[in-house]
Design a protein around this motif. Sequence first.
Motif, PDB file in Angstrom:
ATOM      1  N   LEU A 200      -7.755   1.021   1.416  1.00 16.80           N
ATOM      2  CA  LEU A 200      -8.172   0.346   2.646  1.00 16.80           C
ATOM      3  C   LEU A 200      -7.576   1.054   3.866  1.00 16.80           C
ATOM      4  O   LEU A 200      -8.251   1.268   4.873  1.00 16.80           O
ATOM      5  CB  LEU A 200      -7.695  -1.106   2.594  1.00 16.80           C
ATOM      6  N   GLN A 201      -6.297   1.416   3.744  1.00 14.62           N
ATOM      7  CA  GLN A 201      -5.639   2.121   4.847  1.00 14.62           C
ATOM      8  C   GLN A 201      -6.358   3.431   5.143  1.00 14.62           C
ATOM      9  O   GLN A 201      -6.656   3.747   6.288  1.00 14.62           O
ATOM     10  CB  GLN A 201      -4.176   2.417   4.500  1.00 14.62           C
ATOM     11  N   ALA A 202      -6.627   4.191   4.077  1.00 13.62           N
ATOM     12  CA  ALA A 202      -7.235   5.505   4.288  1.00 13.62           C
ATOM     13  C   ALA A 202      -8.659   5.376   4.809  1.00 13.62           C
ATOM     14  O   ALA A 202      -9.094   6.156   5.658  1.00 13.62           O
ATOM     15  CB  ALA A 202      -7.230   6.280   2.976  1.00 13.62           C
ATOM     16  N   ALA A 203      -9.390   4.376   4.322  1.00 19.14           N
ATOM     17  CA  ALA A 203     -10.814   4.313   4.643  1.00 19.14           C
ATOM     18  C   ALA A 203     -11.069   3.726   6.022  1.00 19.14           C
ATOM     19  O   ALA A 203     -11.989   4.148   6.715  1.00 19.14           O
ATOM     20  CB  ALA A 203     -11.540   3.483   3.593  1.00 19.14           C
ATOM     21  N   THR A 204     -10.276   2.739   6.442  1.00 22.59           N
ATOM     22  CA  THR A 204     -10.630   2.065   7.687  1.00 22.59           C
ATOM     23  C   THR A 204      -9.843   2.552   8.888  1.00 22.59           C
ATOM     24  O   THR A 204     -10.373   2.601   9.986  1.00 22.59           O
ATOM     25  CB  THR A 204     -10.417   0.543   7.568  1.00 22.59           C
ATOM     26  N   LYS A 205      -8.578   2.899   8.703  1.00 19.09           N
ATOM     27  CA  LYS A 205      -7.736   3.090   9.867  1.00 19.09           C
ATOM     28  C   LYS A 205      -7.942   4.390  10.634  1.00 19.09           C
ATOM     29  O   LYS A 205      -8.229   4.346  11.823  1.00 19.09           O
ATOM     30  CB  LYS A 205      -6.261   2.939   9.505  1.00 19.09           C
ATOM     31  N   PRO A 206      -7.836   5.566   9.974  1.00 21.13           N
ATOM     32  CA  PRO A 206      -8.019   6.778  10.778  1.00 21.13           C
ATOM     33  C   PRO A 206      -9.432   6.850  11.350  1.00 21.13           C
ATOM     34  O   PRO A 206      -9.689   7.539  12.327  1.00 21.13           O
ATOM     35  CB  PRO A 206      -7.775   7.908   9.773  1.00 21.13           C
ATOM     36  N   GLN A 207     -10.369   6.072  10.761  1.00 22.14           N
ATOM     37  CA  GLN A 207     -11.737   6.031  11.258  1.00 22.14           C
ATOM     38  C   GLN A 207     -11.799   5.511  12.680  1.00 22.14           C
ATOM     39  O   GLN A 207     -12.670   5.900  13.444  1.00 22.14           O
ATOM     40  CB  GLN A 207     -12.571   5.119  10.380  1.00 22.14           C
ATOM     41  N   THR A 208     -10.908   4.564  13.011  1.00 25.77           N
ATOM     42  CA  THR A 208     -10.909   4.020  14.367  1.00 25.77           C
ATOM     43  C   THR A 208     -10.714   5.134  15.383  1.00 25.77           C
ATOM     44  O   THR A 208     -11.491   5.292  16.321  1.00 25.77           O
ATOM     45  CB  THR A 208      -9.788   2.979  14.518  1.00 25.77           C
TER      46      THR A 208
ATOM     47  N   ALA B  11     -12.908  11.579   9.367  1.00 25.93           N
ATOM     48  CA  ALA B  11     -13.818  10.911   8.440  1.00 25.93           C
ATOM     49  C   ALA B  11     -13.748  11.565   7.064  1.00 25.93           C
ATOM     50  O   ALA B  11     -13.717  10.884   6.031  1.00 25.93           O
ATOM     51  CB  ALA B  11     -15.247  10.965   8.980  1.00 25.93           C
ATOM     52  N   LEU B  12     -13.668  12.897   7.042  1.00 20.75           N
ATOM     53  CA  LEU B  12     -13.571  13.627   5.767  1.00 20.75           C
ATOM     54  C   LEU B  12     -12.295  13.251   5.024  1.00 20.75           C
ATOM     55  O   LEU B  12     -12.302  12.963   3.817  1.00 20.75           O
ATOM     56  CB  LEU B  12     -13.599  15.135   6.043  1.00 20.75           C
ATOM     57  N   LEU B  13     -11.165  13.218   5.772  1.00 19.83           N
ATOM     58  CA  LEU B  13      -9.890  12.878   5.142  1.00 19.83           C
ATOM     59  C   LEU B  13      -9.912  11.449   4.607  1.00 19.83           C
ATOM     60  O   LEU B  13      -9.324  11.159   3.567  1.00 19.83           O
ATOM     61  CB  LEU B  13      -8.747  13.053   6.155  1.00 19.83           C
ATOM     62  N   ALA B  14     -10.604  10.554   5.326  1.00 22.35           N
ATOM     63  CA  ALA B  14     -10.713   9.177   4.843  1.00 22.35           C
ATOM     64  C   ALA B  14     -11.428   9.153   3.500  1.00 22.35           C
ATOM     65  O   ALA B  14     -11.018   8.440   2.577  1.00 22.35           O
ATOM     66  CB  ALA B  14     -11.459   8.324   5.859  1.00 22.35           C
ATOM     67  N   GLY B  15     -12.486   9.965   3.374  1.00 23.26           N
ATOM     68  CA  GLY B  15     -13.208  10.031   2.104  1.00 23.26           C
ATOM     69  C   GLY B  15     -12.324  10.561   0.983  1.00 23.26           C
ATOM     70  O   GLY B  15     -12.304  10.010  -0.125  1.00 23.26           O
ATOM     71  N   LEU B  16     -11.538  11.604   1.273  1.00 21.93           N
ATOM     72  CA  LEU B  16     -10.623  12.145   0.258  1.00 21.93           C
ATOM     73  C   LEU B  16      -9.586  11.103  -0.135  1.00 21.93           C
ATOM     74  O   LEU B  16      -9.241  10.961  -1.305  1.00 21.93           O
ATOM     75  CB  LEU B  16      -9.929  13.402   0.799  1.00 21.93           C
ATOM     76  N   GLY B  17      -9.095  10.346   0.866  1.00 23.05           N
ATOM     77  CA  GLY B  17      -8.116   9.304   0.589  1.00 23.05           C
ATOM     78  C   GLY B  17      -8.682   8.267  -0.375  1.00 23.05           C
ATOM     79  O   GLY B  17      -7.997   7.822  -1.293  1.00 23.05           O
TER      80      GLY B  17
END
Lengths: 172, 127
Positions: free
Chosen positions: B40-48, B23-29
């Motif tokens: 969109l890729q950074a925010a939604t995908k690794p979150q799954t 989740a942290l990395l998604a925020g940095l992305g």
Amino acid sequence: MKRMTDRIPLLAWLILTWILLWGSLSPLVLISALVVTPLCLAVCRLPALRPSSRPRVEYIPVALSRFLIDLIIASAQVAWASLRRGPRVRSAIVTIPVSCSSDMALTVVANRITLVPGTLVVDVDRRHQRLYLYVFDVRSEQDLRRARRDARRGALDVLRTLGEPETSQQLQ
Amino acid sequence: MIWLSRIADILAAGALLSGGLLALLAGLGLLRLPDVATRLQAATKPQTLGLMLICAGVAPFYGEGANTVVLILVVMFQLTTAPIVAQLVGRSAYRAGHVRALVVDEYASRHDQPDDDTGPNTPPPTL
């Protein structure tokens, strides 16, 4: 009458979801399920799910584990690329061939590809039997080839599991 | 039997921490990436995967039976809804011209030909 029988699986699934959401089997939950779920179906007029072919259960473990592996590796790759390259990340949109006649199978294929980080199905071209694939972090031809191959393999897994007939399904 | 529950604790802690890290990395992305589609890729995908890990980490401490099933439902809803949102946002962003950082674009040449499924000449979908 035919329409009603088509809807029974969907109705059963909704009732199950309702019971699981409440987490109990009390009479109140059961009675409200019988009221709420037909109401849902009546309000949202969804097309009935009628798989055109027989699913091949024996492929599920392979398809599922490959999906999980893809998910883990690609999540790490996307996270790493956005940390490491950040503003310099470039992407691409390419086509991949997917031959399949059933709408349901095509939906599952597109969702399978989109769920894996780094790839996204932008559009579907039924006439030319292909998907438009968005690929995140492309630095070389090789990156593109790999993304295409992985997406194709995921699509094949889904089609095989759903028992869709495979035509022109060779990997590139 | 204490060592067994300790291993479960460690596994759960690992799952929770790596889920939180994703989740942290998604925020940095979100902060660092150049356009809508990459964000969109950074925010939604690794979150799954992050959500799956967090649910797995929470499950042993969340009571038994029905409660754990609810966690499975959470993951299932995530798996079914996330790609739909991603596809919709991705395509709208492309059509609005917010997908700029492309090195190859085979979708652009397609716009000239009205062979879209939603065109008036296509038969209704068969389901």
